[in-house]
Write an enzyme that holds these catalytic residues in place. Sequence first.
Site, PDB file in Angstrom:
ATOM      1  N   GLU A  91     -50.444 -80.124  -3.470  1.00 28.16           N
ATOM      2  CA  GLU A  91     -51.592 -80.809  -2.888  1.00 28.16           C
ATOM      3  C   GLU A  91     -51.521 -80.946  -1.384  1.00 28.16           C
ATOM      4  OE1 GLU A  91     -51.403 -84.453  -5.495  1.00 28.16           O
ATOM      5  OE2 GLU A  91     -49.974 -82.916  -6.081  1.00 28.16           O
ATOM      6  N   CYS A 104     -52.324 -83.392   5.619  1.00 27.67           N
ATOM      7  CA  CYS A 104     -51.067 -83.832   5.035  1.00 27.67           C
ATOM      8  C   CYS A 104     -50.639 -82.763   4.035  1.00 27.67           C
ATOM      9  CB  CYS A 104     -51.301 -85.169   4.338  1.00 27.67           C
ATOM     10  SG  CYS A 104     -49.947 -85.690   3.299  1.00 27.67           S
ATOM     11  N   CYS A 111     -39.832 -83.715  -6.463  1.00 26.31           N
ATOM     12  CA  CYS A 111     -38.864 -84.238  -5.496  1.00 26.31           C
ATOM     13  C   CYS A 111     -37.678 -84.783  -6.281  1.00 26.31           C
ATOM     14  CB  CYS A 111     -39.502 -85.371  -4.688  1.00 26.31           C
ATOM     15  SG  CYS A 111     -38.392 -86.086  -3.453  1.00 26.31           S
ATOM     16  N   CYS A 115     -37.365 -92.057  -5.811  1.00 23.89           N
ATOM     17  CA  CYS A 115     -37.787 -93.394  -5.370  1.00 23.89           C
ATOM     18  C   CYS A 115     -38.617 -94.026  -6.496  1.00 23.89           C
ATOM     19  CB  CYS A 115     -38.613 -93.297  -4.089  1.00 23.89           C
ATOM     20  SG  CYS A 115     -37.723 -92.449  -2.767  1.00 23.89           S
ATOM     21  N   CYS A 118     -42.616 -93.898  -6.626  1.00 18.74           N
ATOM     22  CA  CYS A 118     -43.309 -92.661  -6.237  1.00 18.74           C
ATOM     23  C   CYS A 118     -43.582 -91.743  -7.421  1.00 18.74           C
ATOM     24  CB  CYS A 118     -42.460 -91.937  -5.202  1.00 18.74           C
ATOM     25  SG  CYS A 118     -43.140 -90.349  -4.720  1.00 18.74           S
ATOM     26  N   GLU A 163     -39.425 -83.916  -0.302  1.00 22.10           N
ATOM     27  CA  GLU A 163     -38.624 -84.457   0.800  1.00 22.10           C
ATOM     28  C   GLU A 163     -38.326 -83.290   1.741  1.00 22.10           C
ATOM     29  OE1 GLU A 163     -37.305 -87.303   2.295  1.00 22.10           O
ATOM     30  OE2 GLU A 163     -36.600 -85.694   3.587  1.00 22.10           O
ATOM     31  N   CYS A 336     -50.862 -87.887  -3.480  1.00 22.83           N
ATOM     32  CA  CYS A 336     -50.562 -86.475  -3.677  1.00 22.83           C
ATOM     33  C   CYS A 336     -49.845 -86.103  -4.966  1.00 22.83           C
ATOM     34  CB  CYS A 336     -49.764 -85.951  -2.500  1.00 22.83           C
ATOM     35  SG  CYS A 336     -50.765 -85.810  -1.038  1.00 22.83           S
TER      36      CYS A 336
HETATM   37  N1  SAH Z   1     -40.411 -87.579   0.940  1.00 19.58           N
HETATM   38  C1  SAH Z   1     -40.866 -88.014   2.192  1.00 19.58           C
HETATM   39  C2  SAH Z   1     -42.302 -87.610   2.478  1.00 19.58           C
HETATM   40  C3  SAH Z   1     -43.275 -87.730   1.362  1.00 19.58           C
HETATM   41  S1  SAH Z   1     -43.589 -89.343   0.804  1.00 19.58           S
HETATM   42  C4  SAH Z   1     -40.711 -89.517   2.335  1.00 19.58           C
HETATM   43  O1  SAH Z   1     -40.350 -90.160   1.363  1.00 19.58           O
HETATM   44  O2  SAH Z   1     -40.897 -90.000   3.432  1.00 19.58           O
HETATM   45  C5  SAH Z   1     -44.812 -89.937   1.933  1.00 19.58           C
HETATM   46  C6  SAH Z   1     -44.855 -91.441   2.032  1.00 19.58           C
HETATM   47  O3  SAH Z   1     -45.510 -92.038   0.887  1.00 19.58           O
HETATM   48  C7  SAH Z   1     -43.478 -92.083   2.104  1.00 19.58           C
HETATM   49  O4  SAH Z   1     -43.462 -93.069   3.100  1.00 19.58           O
HETATM   50  C8  SAH Z   1     -43.365 -92.694   0.728  1.00 19.58           C
HETATM   51  O5  SAH Z   1     -42.407 -93.710   0.704  1.00 19.58           O
HETATM   52  C9  SAH Z   1     -44.777 -93.157   0.454  1.00 19.58           C
HETATM   53  N2  SAH Z   1     -45.071 -93.445  -0.943  1.00 19.58           N
HETATM   54  C10 SAH Z   1     -44.649 -92.786  -2.038  1.00 19.58           C
HETATM   55  N3  SAH Z   1     -45.150 -93.357  -3.167  1.00 19.58           N
HETATM   56  C11 SAH Z   1     -45.902 -94.401  -2.761  1.00 19.58           C
HETATM   57  C12 SAH Z   1     -46.670 -95.390  -3.455  1.00 19.58           C
HETATM   58  N4  SAH Z   1     -46.740 -95.404  -4.773  1.00 19.58           N
HETATM   59  N5  SAH Z   1     -47.317 -96.305  -2.717  1.00 19.58           N
HETATM   60  C13 SAH Z   1     -47.231 -96.291  -1.374  1.00 19.58           C
HETATM   61  N6  SAH Z   1     -46.524 -95.409  -0.659  1.00 19.58           N
HETATM   62  C14 SAH Z   1     -45.850 -94.454  -1.345  1.00 19.58           C
HETATM   63 FE1  SF4 Z   2     -39.431 -88.020  -2.817  1.00 21.66          FE
HETATM   64 FE2  SF4 Z   2     -40.608 -89.223  -0.721  1.00 21.66          FE
HETATM   65 FE3  SF4 Z   2     -41.442 -89.664  -3.247  1.00 21.66          FE
HETATM   66 FE4  SF4 Z   2     -39.094 -90.629  -2.453  1.00 21.66          FE
HETATM   67  S1  SF4 Z   2     -41.110 -91.205  -1.639  1.00 21.66           S
HETATM   68  S2  SF4 Z   2     -39.500 -89.582  -4.404  1.00 21.66           S
HETATM   69  S3  SF4 Z   2     -38.401 -89.018  -1.109  1.00 21.66           S
HETATM   70  S4  SF4 Z   2     -41.533 -87.743  -2.143  1.00 21.66           S
END
Ligand code: SAH
Ligand code: SF4
Length: 364
Positions: A91, A104, A111, A115, A118, A163, A336
């Site tokens: 996406e 974006c 990934c 986390c 996510c 990531e 995404c």
């Molecule tokens: N992997 C990288 C980049 C992609 S994530 C990273 O973690 O930074 C892009 C952003 O979206 C990150 O700041 C991540 O922590 C945030 N994110 C992921 N899931 C989310 C959610 N459910 N609600 C709000 N922010 C989220």
């Molecule tokens: Fe991966 Fe970023 Fe999602 Fe964490 S927040 S699982 S590093 S995509």
Amino acid sequence: MIMKKSLLELNESEMTELMRSVGEPTFRARQLFENLYSGKSFDDMTNIPSALRDKLKINYTDIPAKIEKKFFSKDGTVKYLFSLDDGELVEGVLMTYKYGKTLCISTQIGCRMGCVFCASGIGGLKRNLTSAEMLAEIITVNADNACGKDRAVTNVVLMGSGEPLDNFDNTERFLRLISAPYTLNISERNISLSTSGIVDGIRALADTGHKFNLTISLHAPCDEIRNKIMPINKKYDIAGVISAAKYYFEKTKRRLIFEYSLIEGINDGAENARLLCKLLKGLPCHVNLIKLNSVKGKNLRASGNDDIKEFLSILNTGGISSTLRRIMGVDIEGACGQLRRRFAGCNDTTHSDKEGEQPQHTGV
Ligand code: SAH
Ligand code: SF4
């Protein structure tokens, strides 16, 4: 499935060398760049002799991503679902601001960072994207929004699925390519990379000599909380992340951005805001607060508006520059990683349908 390499992987000297090796004049390299970066397939490259195109097709592909679907928001945000040569889906999200258009993009399929909040990490890592696939996300969106010689995308953020620093070599090649004058020539100032805090990668990126903007997904003011929500913290703790961030600033002089998604009862208390002030005091940085986008099955909720306001005000009165990130694209499909999962048939993890809980769509 073994995929052919895309011609988009090549930089200027590699393309010139390739032309030499097939007995073509070197100006063909420039022609190929012009064609590829305007989104043309081999068949549409009418200024390239067909014998050369046939030769190239043996070992190379052209643009390795196609737009599969588009979702339009009332606020002008467009979410793209791309299909890749092996049938995988990724996406991208195009946002329109006063200063231009920001895309974006995704850097991996899935990934492996896990986390807890996510959607992208749910199925683990499927595979890395190549530099050509990342470029193709931009090129296809440019072609889709073509207006004369002007390219649509002015800014790029690596904040979709994946990531980027866990896919360092492809990401670095991609970053070098989009900022090159013979390709898209996007200024380093207009490119941001977001990371969960891969310390070695942050230092290595600083050492490349490039000056991209760096965003660090912090989401917690202390290891105790961060360990619970971001497993990567057990490998790279907060002290290590902050020290790498300082190193990045010293090398690039780019103000650091910290992302902090507020999760009810986990990291959103006033004491957490005060700890965050202490942690970031004196660092040239800005904190982007984000209202958590609830992911079904995760049992985590977004903080209430009063808690968010209080958190923000503690940061700002504590001398830490901070804003609540504007939410765009609330009326189209969720963040995404969630869109890909839905189309890959993983309905169980899609987002909450409540409008107020929709994400800033730049999150995964
Ligand atoms: N992997 C990288 C980049 C992609 S994530 C990273 O973690 O930074 C892009 C952003 O979206 C990150 O700041 C991540 O922590 C945030 N994110 C992921 N899931 C989310 C959610 N459910 N609600 C709000 N922010 C989220
Ligand atoms: Fe991966 Fe970023 Fe999602 Fe964490 S927040 S699982 S590093 S995509």
